[in-house]
Structures are given as structure tokens and as C-alpha cells.
Design a protein around this motif. Structure first.
Motif, PDB file in Angstrom:
ATOM      1  N   ASN A   8      86.292  24.387  79.003  1.00  0.00           N
ATOM      2  CA  ASN A   8      85.306  23.419  79.467  1.00  0.00           C
ATOM      3  C   ASN A   8      83.921  23.729  78.914  1.00  0.00           C
ATOM      4  O   ASN A   8      83.162  22.819  78.592  1.00  0.00           O
ATOM      5  CB  ASN A   8      85.244  23.399  80.995  1.00  0.00           C
ATOM      6  CG  ASN A   8      86.518  22.958  81.633  1.00  0.00           C
ATOM      7  OD1 ASN A   8      87.493  23.701  81.616  1.00  0.00           O
ATOM      8  ND2 ASN A   8      86.537  21.757  82.172  1.00  0.00           N
ATOM      9  N   SER A  67      82.954  13.169  85.852  1.00  0.00           N
ATOM     10  CA  SER A  67      83.339  12.643  84.535  1.00  0.00           C
ATOM     11  C   SER A  67      83.380  11.120  84.547  1.00  0.00           C
ATOM     12  O   SER A  67      82.962  10.476  83.589  1.00  0.00           O
ATOM     13  CB  SER A  67      84.701  13.192  84.125  1.00  0.00           C
ATOM     14  OG  SER A  67      84.642  14.580  83.968  1.00  0.00           O
ATOM     15  N   SER A  99      81.880  21.242  76.653  1.00  0.00           N
ATOM     16  CA  SER A  99      80.525  20.796  76.998  1.00  0.00           C
ATOM     17  C   SER A  99      79.560  20.994  75.843  1.00  0.00           C
ATOM     18  O   SER A  99      78.738  20.118  75.550  1.00  0.00           O
ATOM     19  CB  SER A  99      80.010  21.544  78.232  1.00  0.00           C
ATOM     20  OG  SER A  99      80.735  21.171  79.365  1.00  0.00           O
ATOM     21  N   PHE A 106      74.868  17.821  78.840  1.00  0.00           N
ATOM     22  CA  PHE A 106      76.126  18.513  78.552  1.00  0.00           C
ATOM     23  C   PHE A 106      75.868  19.941  78.070  1.00  0.00           C
ATOM     24  O   PHE A 106      76.610  20.862  78.439  1.00  0.00           O
ATOM     25  CB  PHE A 106      76.963  17.751  77.525  1.00  0.00           C
ATOM     26  CG  PHE A 106      77.971  16.831  78.139  1.00  0.00           C
ATOM     27  CD1 PHE A 106      79.207  17.295  78.521  1.00  0.00           C
ATOM     28  CD2 PHE A 106      77.673  15.500  78.328  1.00  0.00           C
ATOM     29  CE1 PHE A 106      80.145  16.455  79.090  1.00  0.00           C
ATOM     30  CE2 PHE A 106      78.590  14.638  78.892  1.00  0.00           C
ATOM     31  CZ  PHE A 106      79.829  15.118  79.278  1.00  0.00           C
ATOM     32  N   GLY A 148      77.154  23.227  79.974  1.00  0.00           N
ATOM     33  CA  GLY A 148      77.906  24.288  79.315  1.00  0.00           C
ATOM     34  C   GLY A 148      77.343  25.661  79.640  1.00  0.00           C
ATOM     35  O   GLY A 148      78.094  26.591  79.956  1.00  0.00           O
TER      36      GLY A 148
END
Length: 168
Positions: free
Chosen positions: A130, A77, A134, A106, A110
Motif C-alpha cells: 500500500n 478509496s 500510494s 497520496f 504513503g
């Protein structure tokens, strides 16, 4: 041997993303603000995750700002947030391209996180939150990056339309 045209020479170089884009236009603020906001959030998430001292590759991880995470996700991150902030500082087409590229990344993260939920391969300790984060972040970054740049019917006063149609 035949003379190589300029288009043929360009094809040999590979993909060139920003040749046809105007360098400075009014939409640069959208690209910069999108990259800056997302980058700042990711850096804050990464710092809080490192302060929490969650195991680096713990698959169960801990909760930081409502998201699951571990040390590896915190470092990732920080790196991605730094890239977004760098794009925001540089601005213009660079910020747009960084937003689009990381938006796609992203979305891919995901899907990858969704595939490894509750397995030993979940090295970033992803939870369902999460995965949703994402997807939403990826779509927002792509929207920020493509805003005014990609459309089937750009208005004639749009800088991208003008750069593609110099005599129009």
C-alpha cells in the motif's frame, strides 16, 4: 488613505490557483484521462473491499487486488475515486488541480502509512504494498496534473506560456 491597487486587492483574497490558466486547451485530455483511470481503479478497489466484508477498522485487514485493506480504506478509496472521476468529468484546469492536490495527498498517505506499519495506529490496514502504491499513485497523479502546466522552459506555443505572456 491610498487607493488599493488590483494586485493588492488580490493578495488579500488568498491563493488563487487558476486565474492565469487557459480554460480550454489540448492538454485537458491528459488531465481527464489520468483522473479517470485512477478514479476508476480506486472505485473498483473500494467496491471489492466492501464486498469482501473485511472489518471496518481492523488493523490486520485483508488482501484486495494485492493490496492490504479494511472497510475504512475501502470507503476512503470510494470517496477519493469519486473525486477523481468528478474532476475527470469537469475536465480542464479543475481536473489538473484535482490531480495535483490528490497526488500530494497520496504521497502524504504513503509516508503516514509507512510511519504506522505494524502498529495499533494503522487504521487503514496498510501493508508495504500500500505504501508503494500510494507513492506511485501520488507521483502519477502529480505528473498527470502538472503535465504541460509546470516547467522552467515552456515552449512559446504552450497555452500556459501564452496566458502568462499575452504580448509575447
Amino acid at each position: 488613505m491610498a487607493t488599493v491597487t488590483q494586485n493588492q486587492a488580490r493578495r488579500g483574497r488568498g491563493v488563487v490557483l487558476d486565474d492565469h490558466l487557459p480554460v480550454d486547451h489540448r492538454l485537458r485530455r491528459v488531465y481527464r484521462s489520468g483522473a479517470g483511470l485512477m478514479g476508476a481503479f480506486l472505485i473498483m478497489f473500494g467496491i471489492l473491499g466492501l464486498i469482501d466484508r473485511i472489518g471496518f477498522f481492523s488493523t490486520s485487514g485483508g488482501m484486495v487486488m494485492g493490496l492490504g485493506g479494511n472497510g475504512a480504506l475501502s470507503v476512503a478509496s470510494l470517496l477519493v475515486g469519486g473525486l477523481l472521476l468528478a474532476g475527470a468529468v469537469i475536465g480542464g484546469n479543475t481536473a489538473s488541480t484535482v490531480n495535483i492536490t490528490l497526488g500530494v495527498a497520496f504521497l502524504a498517505a504513503g509516508f503516514a502509512g509507512l510511519a504506522v506499519l505494524d502498529t495499533r495506529f494503522n487504521v487503514f490496514a496498510f501493508h508495504l504494498q500500500n505504501v508503494f502504491f500510494s507513492f506511485v499513485t501520488g507521483l502519477l497523479l502529480m505528473t498527470f496534473g502538472m503535465y504541460g502546466r509546470v516547467s522552467g522552459s515552456l515552449p512559446h506555443d504552450n497555452p500556459y506560456w501564452r496566458s502568462r505572456h499575452p504580448r509575447g
